[in-house]
Motif scaffolding. Structure first.
Motif, PDB file in Angstrom:
ATOM      1  N   GLY A 178     131.495   6.408  26.838  1.00  0.00           N
ATOM      2  CA  GLY A 178     130.034   6.103  27.063  1.00  0.00           C
ATOM      3  C   GLY A 178     129.944   4.527  27.743  1.00  0.00           C
ATOM      4  O   GLY A 178     129.039   4.513  28.041  1.00  0.00           O
ATOM      5  N   ARG A 179     130.920   4.003  27.751  1.00  0.00           N
ATOM      6  CA  ARG A 179     130.868   2.503  28.300  1.00  0.00           C
ATOM      7  C   ARG A 179     131.395   2.559  29.816  1.00  0.00           C
ATOM      8  O   ARG A 179     131.937   1.334  30.547  1.00  0.00           O
ATOM      9  CB  ARG A 179     131.748   1.540  27.544  1.00  0.00           C
ATOM     10  CG  ARG A 179     131.287   1.412  25.986  1.00  0.00           C
ATOM     11  CD  ARG A 179     132.086   0.149  25.361  1.00  0.00           C
ATOM     12  NE  ARG A 179     131.563   0.020  23.911  1.00  0.00           N
ATOM     13  CZ  ARG A 179     132.007  -0.737  23.004  1.00  0.00           C
ATOM     14  NH1 ARG A 179     133.193  -1.668  23.600  1.00  0.00           N
ATOM     15  NH2 ARG A 179     131.534  -1.043  21.844  1.00  0.00           N
ATOM     16  N   GLY A 180     131.587   3.808  30.171  1.00  0.00           N
ATOM     17  CA  GLY A 180     132.311   3.849  31.811  1.00  0.00           C
ATOM     18  C   GLY A 180     133.613   3.784  31.759  1.00  0.00           C
ATOM     19  O   GLY A 180     133.921   3.917  33.297  1.00  0.00           O
ATOM     20  N   SER A 181     134.521   3.736  30.887  1.00  0.00           N
ATOM     21  CA  SER A 181     135.760   3.640  31.072  1.00  0.00           C
ATOM     22  C   SER A 181     136.275   5.051  31.786  1.00  0.00           C
ATOM     23  O   SER A 181     135.753   6.068  31.939  1.00  0.00           O
ATOM     24  CB  SER A 181     136.446   3.821  29.741  1.00  0.00           C
ATOM     25  OG  SER A 181     137.789   3.926  29.822  1.00  0.00           O
ATOM     26  N   ALA A 182     137.251   4.808  32.694  1.00  0.00           N
ATOM     27  CA  ALA A 182     137.943   5.621  33.374  1.00  0.00           C
ATOM     28  C   ALA A 182     138.655   6.624  32.633  1.00  0.00           C
ATOM     29  O   ALA A 182     138.959   7.661  33.216  1.00  0.00           O
ATOM     30  CB  ALA A 182     138.683   5.057  34.461  1.00  0.00           C
ATOM     31  N   CYS A 183     139.038   6.229  31.343  1.00  0.00           N
ATOM     32  CA  CYS A 183     139.709   7.249  30.461  1.00  0.00           C
ATOM     33  C   CYS A 183     141.169   7.614  31.038  1.00  0.00           C
ATOM     34  O   CYS A 183     141.450   8.656  30.838  1.00  0.00           O
ATOM     35  CB  CYS A 183     138.635   8.237  29.973  1.00  0.00           C
ATOM     36  SG  CYS A 183     137.339   7.947  29.164  1.00  0.00           S
ATOM     37  N   LYS A 184     141.702   6.707  31.445  1.00  0.00           N
ATOM     38  CA  LYS A 184     143.152   7.038  32.389  1.00  0.00           C
ATOM     39  C   LYS A 184     143.882   7.801  31.298  1.00  0.00           C
ATOM     40  O   LYS A 184     144.667   8.886  31.790  1.00  0.00           O
ATOM     41  CB  LYS A 184     143.571   5.882  32.859  1.00  0.00           C
ATOM     42  CG  LYS A 184     145.007   6.229  33.355  1.00  0.00           C
ATOM     43  CD  LYS A 184     146.280   5.718  32.639  1.00  0.00           C
ATOM     44  CE  LYS A 184     147.619   5.932  33.627  1.00  0.00           C
ATOM     45  NZ  LYS A 184     148.589   5.547  32.687  1.00  0.00           N
ATOM     46  N   ARG A 185     144.250   7.480  30.160  1.00  0.00           N
ATOM     47  CA  ARG A 185     145.281   8.060  28.958  1.00  0.00           C
ATOM     48  C   ARG A 185     144.619   9.219  28.750  1.00  0.00           C
ATOM     49  O   ARG A 185     145.434  10.079  28.710  1.00  0.00           O
ATOM     50  CB  ARG A 185     145.704   6.843  28.209  1.00  0.00           C
ATOM     51  CG  ARG A 185     146.499   5.755  28.960  1.00  0.00           C
ATOM     52  CD  ARG A 185     146.813   4.598  27.778  1.00  0.00           C
ATOM     53  NE  ARG A 185     145.404   3.789  27.820  1.00  0.00           N
ATOM     54  CZ  ARG A 185     144.780   3.252  26.639  1.00  0.00           C
ATOM     55  NH1 ARG A 185     145.496   3.289  25.587  1.00  0.00           N
ATOM     56  NH2 ARG A 185     143.904   2.540  26.450  1.00  0.00           N
ATOM     57  N   THR A 239     134.499   5.930  39.543  1.00  0.00           N
ATOM     58  CA  THR A 239     135.283   5.829  40.557  1.00  0.00           C
ATOM     59  C   THR A 239     136.523   7.149  40.441  1.00  0.00           C
ATOM     60  O   THR A 239     136.844   7.805  41.312  1.00  0.00           O
ATOM     61  CB  THR A 239     136.210   4.612  40.570  1.00  0.00           C
ATOM     62  OG1 THR A 239     135.293   3.490  40.667  1.00  0.00           O
ATOM     63  CG2 THR A 239     137.297   4.411  41.676  1.00  0.00           C
ATOM     64  N   ALA A 240     136.667   7.266  39.274  1.00  0.00           N
ATOM     65  CA  ALA A 240     137.992   8.378  38.841  1.00  0.00           C
ATOM     66  C   ALA A 240     137.015   9.728  39.232  1.00  0.00           C
ATOM     67  O   ALA A 240     138.025  10.552  39.904  1.00  0.00           O
ATOM     68  CB  ALA A 240     138.069   8.409  37.253  1.00  0.00           C
ATOM     69  N   LEU A 241     135.818   9.927  39.106  1.00  0.00           N
ATOM     70  CA  LEU A 241     135.202  11.035  39.498  1.00  0.00           C
ATOM     71  C   LEU A 241     135.110  11.359  41.385  1.00  0.00           C
ATOM     72  O   LEU A 241     134.941  12.293  41.481  1.00  0.00           O
ATOM     73  CB  LEU A 241     133.862  11.220  38.956  1.00  0.00           C
ATOM     74  CG  LEU A 241     133.661  11.550  37.142  1.00  0.00           C
ATOM     75  CD1 LEU A 241     132.459  11.493  36.833  1.00  0.00           C
ATOM     76  CD2 LEU A 241     134.209  12.787  37.037  1.00  0.00           C
ATOM     77  N   GLU A 242     134.948  10.066  41.571  1.00  0.00           N
ATOM     78  CA  GLU A 242     134.694  10.013  43.174  1.00  0.00           C
ATOM     79  C   GLU A 242     136.340  10.553  43.858  1.00  0.00           C
ATOM     80  O   GLU A 242     136.281  11.238  44.659  1.00  0.00           O
ATOM     81  CB  GLU A 242     134.324   8.789  43.509  1.00  0.00           C
ATOM     82  CG  GLU A 242     133.932   8.740  45.161  1.00  0.00           C
ATOM     83  CD  GLU A 242     133.347   7.390  45.659  1.00  0.00           C
ATOM     84  OE1 GLU A 242     132.077   7.404  45.377  1.00  0.00           O
ATOM     85  OE2 GLU A 242     134.188   6.424  45.908  1.00  0.00           O
ATOM     86  N   VAL A 243     137.045   9.865  43.249  1.00  0.00           N
ATOM     87  CA  VAL A 243     138.785   9.983  43.790  1.00  0.00           C
ATOM     88  C   VAL A 243     138.843  11.468  43.633  1.00  0.00           C
ATOM     89  O   VAL A 243     139.548  12.057  44.309  1.00  0.00           O
ATOM     90  CB  VAL A 243     139.723   9.117  42.909  1.00  0.00           C
ATOM     91  CG1 VAL A 243     141.057   9.620  43.208  1.00  0.00           C
ATOM     92  CG2 VAL A 243     139.444   7.643  43.533  1.00  0.00           C
ATOM     93  N   THR A 244     138.552  12.026  42.083  1.00  0.00           N
ATOM     94  CA  THR A 244     138.807  13.592  41.752  1.00  0.00           C
ATOM     95  C   THR A 244     138.047  14.241  42.858  1.00  0.00           C
ATOM     96  O   THR A 244     138.703  15.325  43.364  1.00  0.00           O
ATOM     97  CB  THR A 244     138.362  13.787  40.600  1.00  0.00           C
ATOM     98  OG1 THR A 244     138.996  12.905  39.443  1.00  0.00           O
ATOM     99  CG2 THR A 244     138.582  15.323  40.082  1.00  0.00           C
ATOM    100  N   ALA A 245     136.828  14.143  43.159  1.00  0.00           N
ATOM    101  CA  ALA A 245     136.166  14.830  44.434  1.00  0.00           C
ATOM    102  C   ALA A 245     136.908  14.885  45.642  1.00  0.00           C
ATOM    103  O   ALA A 245     136.811  15.683  46.172  1.00  0.00           O
ATOM    104  CB  ALA A 245     134.744  14.454  44.477  1.00  0.00           C
TER     105      ALA A 245
END
Length: 278
Positions: A178-185, A239-245
């Motif tokens: 909810g805080r915009g973390s890329a949630c990498k792990r 950014t993670a969603l853009e890279v995924t796209a």
């Protein structure tokens, strides 16, 4: 450098989900995947701990522990994960069934992994225990929040992570979507559990690889900038969603297909991005 650039295995051909769009980048990414996405390139990586467990009930617990600690120097990560799993014994699921807060507090007292201490591990594992006791498995807990009509797993991450935190405070071991973390792990954990190939062991049915999100960290962000998949300057969920796209243009059914191979280029001294003309 010597890598295997021979023909793909039959199961690799069967599972291929690459866009037929003919592009130079697509060709190079596929060459990288065929060469590097192999078990012998996994070490050093916390993923290797999952290979030790045949039972999915054990493997998903090992996966959440290994992914949660996947930050910092890789040697320290492997050492920390190894210490936790040595305490949990041959079946982490059986260990967790019998453990209570006091047991975990005692067994992990003095544990330290950078900013994480024993109390963080205790609370993470108590959250895992509560989810398994209530839903039967971590997969079932995740599926409560997952909607196949969503374009990605992003909406499901918040509910899943909140449940992991329900029994205490695991601190930064669990991200805050909810805080915009890329949630990498947590996205790394999902890659391990959902995808099945020579590297990712899989086991979580019902979640299509097309819904996964690239596990974005500083290194992958730098690669994505280099490949022109994003111009964003922060490692955020956006950014993670853009890279995924961006990757989905080449592998729409499996956009994190190239994640492992690309991240090897920054971890192993015997591999370089220039070796593949990227």
């Amino acid at each position: 450098m010597s890598v295997n650039t021979g023909a793909e295995d039959a199961d690799d051909i069967q599972n291929m989900s690459v866009n037929p769009e003919n592009s130079e980048l697509s060709t190079k990414l596929e060459a990288l995947y065929r060469s590097i996405n192999r078990r012998n390139f996994v070490h050093p990586d916390p993923l290797e701990f999952l290979y030790r467990y045949e039972s999915l009930r054990d493997r998903e617990i090992v996966g959440i522990v290994a992914a949660s600690l996947a930050y910092g120097r890789v040697t320290q990560i492997l050492n920390s994960v190894g210490k936790i799993l040595s305490v949990m014994g041959p079946s982490p699921a059986t260990f967790l069934e019998k453990a209570d807060t006091g047991t975990l507090d005692h067994r992990f007292r003095g544990f330290k992994h950078r900013f994480a201490g024993g109390a963080h591990i205790r609370d993470l594992l108590m959250g895992v225990k509560a989810m398994i006791r209530h839903d039967g498995s971590l997969r079932q807990s995740f599926m409560k929040h997952f909607n196949a009509s969503d374009p990605s797993v992003a909406p499901a991450l918040d509910g899943f992570c909140r449940e992991l935190c329900a029994m205490g405070d695991p601190g930064h071991l669990v991200p805050l979507p909810g805080r915009g973390s890329a949630c990498k792990r947590i996205n790394l954990f999902l890659r391990w559990m959902v995808r099945t190939d020579d590297v990712d062991p899989g086991g979580w049915a019902g979640i299509p690889p097309s819904s996964l999100i690239v596990p974005l960290d500083v290194h992958m962000h730098r690669i994505a900038l280099h490949l022109g998949l994003t111009q964003r300057k922060s490692c955020s969920m956006a950014t993670a969603l853009e890279v995924t796209a961006g990757f989905a243009r080449y592998a729409p059914a499996d956009p994190v297909r190239y994640d492992f191979a690309l991240t090897r280029l920054g971890i192993r001294d015997d591999l370089s991005i220039t070796d593949f003309g990227l």
